[in-house]
Design an enzyme around this catalytic site. Structure first.
Site, PDB file in Angstrom:
ATOM      1  N   HIS B 168       0.862  -1.183   0.000  1.00  0.00           N
ATOM      2  CA  HIS B 168       0.000   0.000   0.000  1.00  0.00           C
ATOM      3  C   HIS B 168       0.895   1.228   0.000  1.00  0.00           C
ATOM      4  O   HIS B 168       1.660   1.452   0.930  1.00  0.00           O
ATOM      5  CB  HIS B 168      -0.931   0.003   1.216  1.00  0.00           C
ATOM      6  CG  HIS B 168      -2.066  -0.960   1.084  1.00  0.00           C
ATOM      7  ND1 HIS B 168      -2.585  -1.656   2.144  1.00  0.00           N
ATOM      8  CD2 HIS B 168      -2.792  -1.348  -0.004  1.00  0.00           C
ATOM      9  CE1 HIS B 168      -3.579  -2.436   1.718  1.00  0.00           C
ATOM     10  NE2 HIS B 168      -3.719  -2.261   0.421  1.00  0.00           N
ATOM     11  N   GLU B 171       1.773   3.784   2.929  1.00  0.00           N
ATOM     12  CA  GLU B 171       2.259   3.277   4.220  1.00  0.00           C
ATOM     13  C   GLU B 171       3.785   3.303   4.236  1.00  0.00           C
ATOM     14  O   GLU B 171       4.451   2.255   4.265  1.00  0.00           O
ATOM     15  CB  GLU B 171       1.662   1.888   4.457  1.00  0.00           C
ATOM     16  CG  GLU B 171       0.128   1.976   4.519  1.00  0.00           C
ATOM     17  CD  GLU B 171      -0.613   0.638   4.442  1.00  0.00           C
ATOM     18  OE1 GLU B 171       0.036  -0.427   4.481  1.00  0.00           O
ATOM     19  OE2 GLU B 171      -1.864   0.671   4.318  1.00  0.00           O
ATOM     20  N   ARG B 226      -3.116   4.807  -2.296  1.00  0.00           N
ATOM     21  CA  ARG B 226      -3.020   3.480  -1.691  1.00  0.00           C
ATOM     22  C   ARG B 226      -2.776   2.377  -2.710  1.00  0.00           C
ATOM     23  O   ARG B 226      -1.965   1.461  -2.483  1.00  0.00           O
ATOM     24  CB  ARG B 226      -4.325   3.212  -0.931  1.00  0.00           C
ATOM     25  CG  ARG B 226      -4.570   1.789  -0.440  1.00  0.00           C
ATOM     26  CD  ARG B 226      -5.953   1.732   0.204  1.00  0.00           C
ATOM     27  NE  ARG B 226      -6.427   0.383   0.441  1.00  0.00           N
ATOM     28  CZ  ARG B 226      -6.218  -0.297   1.572  1.00  0.00           C
ATOM     29  NH1 ARG B 226      -5.513   0.218   2.548  1.00  0.00           N
ATOM     30  NH2 ARG B 226      -6.709  -1.511   1.716  1.00  0.00           N
ATOM     31  N   HIS B 295       2.446  -3.524   6.931  1.00  0.00           N
ATOM     32  CA  HIS B 295       1.524  -2.432   6.605  1.00  0.00           C
ATOM     33  C   HIS B 295       1.588  -1.383   7.711  1.00  0.00           C
ATOM     34  O   HIS B 295       2.280  -1.549   8.706  1.00  0.00           O
ATOM     35  CB  HIS B 295       0.081  -2.969   6.578  1.00  0.00           C
ATOM     36  CG  HIS B 295      -0.236  -3.837   5.415  1.00  0.00           C
ATOM     37  ND1 HIS B 295      -0.877  -3.378   4.281  1.00  0.00           N
ATOM     38  CD2 HIS B 295      -0.002  -5.150   5.197  1.00  0.00           C
ATOM     39  CE1 HIS B 295      -1.033  -4.382   3.429  1.00  0.00           C
ATOM     40  NE2 HIS B 295      -0.517  -5.463   3.951  1.00  0.00           N
ATOM     41  N   GLU B 369       0.572  -4.472  11.234  1.00  0.00           N
ATOM     42  CA  GLU B 369       0.205  -3.072  11.058  1.00  0.00           C
ATOM     43  C   GLU B 369       1.156  -2.326  11.986  1.00  0.00           C
ATOM     44  O   GLU B 369       1.076  -2.470  13.200  1.00  0.00           O
ATOM     45  CB  GLU B 369      -1.256  -2.821  11.446  1.00  0.00           C
ATOM     46  CG  GLU B 369      -2.277  -3.451  10.513  1.00  0.00           C
ATOM     47  CD  GLU B 369      -2.471  -2.655   9.222  1.00  0.00           C
ATOM     48  OE1 GLU B 369      -1.950  -1.528   9.125  1.00  0.00           O
ATOM     49  OE2 GLU B 369      -3.134  -3.171   8.307  1.00  0.00           O
TER      50      GLU B 369
END
Lengths: 268, 407
Positions: B168, B171, B226, B295, B369
């Site tokens: 993405h 990020e 994204r 991510h 994440e």
């Protein structure tokens, strides 16, 4: 030769929301908050460790409560961030954090949950008022930052002189984010994308800007045009208009019947 | 700049505190006086904020007298400006020399795609027996899908770990962490017993930028982009969510058929060449044991599934590993990560990397994440890159150790 695992059957639409999440009453939360400035380093955020579906909902509700709290406090020098969503047992360790209990009620899964939040151990009112007034004086002296775009910049940097702009923008955004939160949608402020107007010739700070909100479950970036009027220790006046991609109607709203008219809606 | 013309020998910088309006006006008078030739270095004096004033050597005595006579609080912040400038100049020359001679890549900053690829080449240059690069394909806009391979053994199909990053585009902490991690692997091999033992048994592949077109776009046009940058026929909207494009419950919950959406799954599984390149490489290799996808943001360690609430067959083991991972990560700075399946902790999402990996025989499939939990979100300050990478490294090692011991 690798075994190909049998994928599990895909759920039917509507399965995404476990039954437990149908909300009959208010969600009760215990939160630990800390000053935004204090949390500039490693994130101290502890979360409910159980991977229950409801913990997702609780953290969303906690965020709504936080947005509401920051908006109602109307104090850009004392913005709070979420340090912990706790259960009762974890309180003893959190000495330096503000402790809050919140009730968050989504009626019919609609946006703008009713929030009841009371906190202890946060900055004392007098000190908060002093800090706000100091911030206000700094803002009054600030040269109009109309050429300032992207706060923070791409590298996450906010120039110290622009920090008050960020704080005030965050305050206005808190109102908008609270207004828009539903059990399924929750928001974060990503970036100030432009400053349209920064007036301080009357007593209050009159601030007109565009902010980019990040909605987590759809991952959409939503530009919102916000116009706020702030004076220390007075309630915040906010008007906003967000450019929704998903819904055909535009979402907008006002608070406190501000005397300032929201201009340039059509240009947005 | 000719040093002899512009010399600030024995010029000083005074830091003057202003405690009230009266002191502010006195200071303003001082600064504005013609004969003293003073210069305000920072913004105008304000309550509680000291003013830094540059005082030429000839005016030093007069200024000190004025300050003392009027009871203004001050300190000398810089004793000799020339010394400071000389030191700075030296530093700069040194840095430039360093960069030119050894290509010093600042791991505590965000970089362009070119710079990251160049640093990958540097890692190979400095660790040629351990590291090599592989181009596994090209993006929609024809940028290379550039992978670092760390291997200590012979044989092309040793058991392997895949570290995926930057799928993405916005990020940024993900590629930043990946390139730091790559450097760490190279540097610590032979010195750290854990990574040495892991590499003895397995190969590690690192793809720092799995979505190069998107990443470039976040530098040139839109910091919050994204998806990929592929064209969608019949639509003005660009791009597919590469983390909804994998062939695992493709098109299911948590992905949509609208090309304008941030979670558009694409026209068919692996329609995105960026996804297909990785999937094909891994399938062809046939011996991957672990797939980790980086991510941001939310601070979570996640395992399959994202496409259903039903628990994966190995959920107990994966949950235990994930909990240990989060625990290890937290030991560095206390950063707390949540743990669980994608579906239960974050949201429903179909066609994701780790669901595909898991359903294709790669049991140890985890998604991170990274920092933070929303205060800065995607625009995480660069000052947090190294702390994030350092703590994440402890988590990654936990996973890799478990894989090493269980294959």
């Amino acid at each position: 030769m690798q075994l190909r695992r049998q994928p599990l059957p895909a759920p039917r639409p509507g399965d995404a929301r476990p039954a437990a999440q149908r909300l009959a009453g208010p969600l009760l939360l215990l939160l630990a908050l800390q000053g935004a400035a204090a949390s500039g380093g490693p994130e101290d955020s502890g979360w409910l460790q159980d991977a229950e579906p409801s913990s997702r909902l609780l953290s969303q509700a906690a965020r709504a409560a936080l947005h509401f709290f920051n908006f109602r406090a109307a104090s850009p020098s004392a913005l709070q961030v979420l340090a912990n969503v706790l259960d009762g047992r974890a309180w003893e360790d959190e000495k330096r954090l503000g402790k809050c209990s919140a009730q968050v009620f989504f009626r019919n899964e609609k946006p703008r949950p009713a929030v009841n939040v009371t906190c202890s151990q946060l900055m004392k009112k007098e000190r908060r008022q002093e800090e706000d007034y100091h911030l206000y004086k700094l803002m009054k002296q600030l040269e109009s930052p109309l050429n300032a775009v992207s706060i923070p910049d791409s590298h996450g940097y906010i120039a110290p002189s622009l920090r008050p702009i960020w704080d005030l923008a965050f305050l206005g955004s808190s109102y908008v984010m609270w207004q828009k939160t539903t059990p399924f949608l929750h928001y974060y402020m990503s970036q100030i994308s432009s400053v349209k107007q920064w007036k301080t010739n009357d007593d209050a700070i009159d601030f007109d800007y565009t902010v980019l909100l990040h909605e987590f479950s759809t991952q959409e970036i939503i530009p919102c045009h916000i116009h706020l009027v702030w004076y220390p220790s007075k309630p915040l006046k906010v008007k906003y208009h967000c450019q929704e991609r998903q819904t055909p109607e535009e979402a907008s709203g006002t608070e406190d019947g501000s005397a300032m008219a929201l201009t340039e809606l059509s240009n947005f | 700049c000719d040093r002899t013309i512009f010399s600030v020998n024995r010029h000083q910088v005074f830091r003057i505190n202003v405690r009230n309006g009266d002191e502010i006006s006195k200071l303003n008078r001082l600064v504005n006086s013609d004969n003293l030739k003073l210069n305000l270095w920072k913004s105008s004096p304000a309550l509680g904020h000291p003013a830094d004033v540059l005082v030429p050597s000839v005016s030093l005595q007069e200024v000190k007298s004025f300050l003392e006579d009027h009871g203004l609080e001050y300190s000398v912040a810089v004793e000799d400006l020339q010394t400071v400038l000389d030191t700075e100049e030296q530093q700069m020359q040194h840095n430039v020399h360093q960069e030119l001679s050894s290509n010093c890549f600042n791991y505590g900053a965000y970089h362009t795609l070119e710079a990251i690829h160049k640093e990958m080449d540097n890692i190979v240059k400095y660790y040629p027996r351990l590291a090599s690069t592989v181009t596994i394909g090209h993006s929609f806009e024809n940028r290379s899908m550039y992978v670092l391979k760390f291997s200590t053994g012979k044989g092309r199909w040793r058991p392997a770990i895949w570290l995926n990053a930057g799928i993405h585009a916005r990020e940024w902490i993900s590629p930043a962490t990946a390139i730091w991690t790559a450097r760490k692997i190279a540097c610590d091999y032979g010195k750290d017993s854990v990574i040495t033992s892991i590499l003895k048994k397995m190969d590690i592949f690192v793809l720092p930028v799995a979505n190069p077109d998107g990443y470039v776009y976040t530098h040139t046009h839109n910091r919050l982009w994204r998806k990929t940058r592929s064209v969608n026929p019949g639509s003005t909207c660009i791009g597919t969510d590469p983390n909804r494009n994998w062939n695992s419950s493709f098109g299911g919950v948590g992905s949509v058929a609208d090309p304008c959406s941030e979670v558009y799954h694409g026209p068919h599984p692996h329609s995105e060449v960026e996804v297909k390149s990785v999937a094909d490489f891994i399938k062809k290799h046939g011996n991957f044991k672990c797939f980790i996808d980086l991510h941001s943001y939310s601070q979570m360690v996640l395992y399959p599934y994202g496409y259903t609430a039903t628990r994966a067959q190995d959920a107990d083991e994966l949950d235990m590993v994930a909990k240990n991972t989060a625990r290890a990560l937290a030991t560095l700075s206390g950063t707390q990560y949540r743990v669980g399946s994608i579906f239960s902790v974050i949201y429903a999402s179909s066609g994701s990397t780790i669901d595909w990996a898991y359903d294709n025989g790669i049991k140890y499939a985890f998604s991170f994440e990274l920092r933070d939990t929303g205060d800065y979100g995607f625009a995480l300050p660069a000052s947090q890159i190294i702390p994030t990478a350092q703590e994440t490294w402890l988590g990654l090692k936990t996973i890799m150790e478990h894989v090493r011991d269980n294959i």
